[in-house]
Write a protein that holds these residues in place. Structure first.
Motif, PDB file in Angstrom:
ATOM      1  N   SER A  12       0.824  -1.206   0.000  1.00 13.70           N
ATOM      2  CA  SER A  12       0.000   0.000   0.000  1.00 13.70           C
ATOM      3  C   SER A  12       0.862   1.261   0.000  1.00 13.70           C
ATOM      4  N   TYR A  13       0.258   2.351  -0.396  1.00 14.06           N
ATOM      5  CA  TYR A  13       0.943   3.649  -0.344  1.00 14.06           C
ATOM      6  C   TYR A  13       1.362   3.994   1.090  1.00 14.06           C
ATOM      7  N   PRO A  14       0.508   3.792   2.101  1.00 17.24           N
ATOM      8  CA  PRO A  14       0.977   4.041   3.477  1.00 17.24           C
ATOM      9  C   PRO A  14       2.198   3.194   3.864  1.00 17.24           C
ATOM     10  N   GLU A  15       2.285   1.977   3.357  1.00 21.30           N
ATOM     11  CA  GLU A  15       3.480   1.165   3.626  1.00 21.30           C
ATOM     12  C   GLU A  15       4.712   1.791   2.967  1.00 21.30           C
ATOM     13  N   LEU A  16       4.544   2.325   1.754  1.00 19.27           N
ATOM     14  CA  LEU A  16       5.653   3.014   1.096  1.00 19.27           C
ATOM     15  C   LEU A  16       6.071   4.252   1.886  1.00 19.27           C
ATOM     16  N   LEU A  17       5.102   4.972   2.427  1.00 19.34           N
ATOM     17  CA  LEU A  17       5.430   6.133   3.259  1.00 19.34           C
ATOM     18  C   LEU A  17       6.273   5.726   4.463  1.00 19.34           C
ATOM     19  N   ASN A  18       5.945   4.607   5.089  1.00 21.57           N
ATOM     20  CA  ASN A  18       6.747   4.130   6.230  1.00 21.57           C
ATOM     21  C   ASN A  18       8.181   3.827   5.816  1.00 21.57           C
ATOM     22  N   ILE A  19       8.345   3.225   4.651  1.00 18.32           N
ATOM     23  CA  ILE A  19       9.697   2.962   4.137  1.00 18.32           C
ATOM     24  C   ILE A  19      10.418   4.282   3.899  1.00 18.32           C
ATOM     25  N   TYR A  20       9.719   5.220   3.269  1.00 15.91           N
ATOM     26  CA  TYR A  20      10.311   6.528   2.968  1.00 15.91           C
ATOM     27  C   TYR A  20      10.819   7.218   4.224  1.00 15.91           C
ATOM     28  N   TRP A  21       9.957   7.349   5.231  1.00 15.03           N
ATOM     29  CA  TRP A  21      10.369   8.063   6.446  1.00 15.03           C
ATOM     30  C   TRP A  21      11.632   7.462   7.036  1.00 15.03           C
ATOM     31  N   GLN A  22      11.762   6.145   6.962  1.00 15.01           N
ATOM     32  CA  GLN A  22      12.895   5.471   7.591  1.00 15.01           C
ATOM     33  C   GLN A  22      14.187   5.551   6.777  1.00 15.01           C
ATOM     34  N   GLN A  23      14.163   6.281   5.660  1.00 18.66           N
ATOM     35  CA  GLN A  23      15.376   6.489   4.853  1.00 18.66           C
ATOM     36  C   GLN A  23      15.875   7.924   4.947  1.00 18.66           C
ATOM     37  N   THR A  24      15.132   8.781   5.653  1.00 16.71           N
ATOM     38  CA  THR A  24      15.432  10.213   5.647  1.00 16.71           C
ATOM     39  C   THR A  24      15.535  10.782   7.052  1.00 16.71           C
ATOM     40  N   ASP A  25      16.057  12.000   7.122  1.00 16.86           N
ATOM     41  CA  ASP A  25      15.944  12.807   8.332  1.00 16.86           C
ATOM     42  C   ASP A  25      14.835  13.814   8.044  1.00 16.86           C
ATOM     43  N   PRO A  26      13.624  13.533   8.479  1.00 18.52           N
ATOM     44  CA  PRO A  26      12.493  14.387   8.128  1.00 18.52           C
ATOM     45  C   PRO A  26      12.511  15.752   8.821  1.00 18.52           C
ATOM     46  N   THR A  27      13.482  15.976   9.697  1.00 13.32           N
ATOM     47  CA  THR A  27      13.582  17.266  10.392  1.00 13.32           C
ATOM     48  C   THR A  27      14.540  18.219   9.692  1.00 13.32           C
ATOM     49  N   ASP A  28      15.138  17.789   8.596  1.00 13.32           N
ATOM     50  CA  ASP A  28      16.119  18.601   7.863  1.00 13.32           C
ATOM     51  C   ASP A  28      15.543  18.953   6.496  1.00 13.32           C
TER      52      ASP A  28
END
Length: 175
Positions: free
Chosen positions: A67-83
């Protein structure tokens, strides 16, 4: 199979391909450029900061398998979302983290996911990743495609020395 496309920018696109490609239901991951004003930009043009583009990956997936929400979870875990102005050693607008949405449903899921991450307390700074309506995605030059497979030693060195691997371990694996 019901195909859908997702576009994610998370710093150097070399490091954004493998985490998605490894998942069932992923048909194709392409490195490229999006979010700017120049048609068919080159790597050198994007890096110059004059095109408005950021490095990104386009993920074609079967939404009945992943699912797209599963892809979002993968995405967040590859980045520093605070930068908001780059990722790890890669600085500037062409490395900004951004989620490019292709539908109102993706926009809603991305916003909900961002708000949940921000509220989770995982980071002591706000989640700054932008969510933007997708524009044209321009595939990068062939030598950038599946870089982790073509140049495994270089890819491994880069992903470790850039600070990405350490951040992911500390923010996601040890949390």
């Amino acid at each position: 199979m019901s195909k859908e496309t997702a576009v994610f920018a998370g710093g150097c696109f070399w490091c954004m391909v493998e985490p998605f490609e490894a998942m069932p239901g992923i048909e194709k991951v392409t490195s490229g450029y999006t979010g700017g004003h120049k048609e068919n930009p080159t790597y050198e043009e994007v890096c110059s900061g004059t095109t408005g583009h950021t490095e990104a990956v386009e993920v074609v997936f079967d939404n009945e398998t992943i699912s797209y929400p599963e892809l979002l979870n993968i995405y967040w875990q590859q980045t520093d979302p605070t930068d908001a102005m780059g990722q790890f050693v890669d600085r500037g607008d062409s490395y900004r983290p951004e989620i490019f949405v292709n539908s109102p449903e993706q926009a809603e899921a991305a916003q909900a996911s961002k708000e949940a991450l921000d509220a989770s307390g995982r980071f002591n700074k706000p989640v700054l990743t932008k969510i933007t309506k997708a524009s044209t995605f321009w595939p990068a030059e062939d030598y950038h495609q599946q870089f982790y497979q073509k140049n495994p030693a270089h890819y491994k060195r880069y992903s470790e020395l850039s600070g990405r691997k350490t951040f992911i371990k500390e923010a996601w694996e040890e949390a």
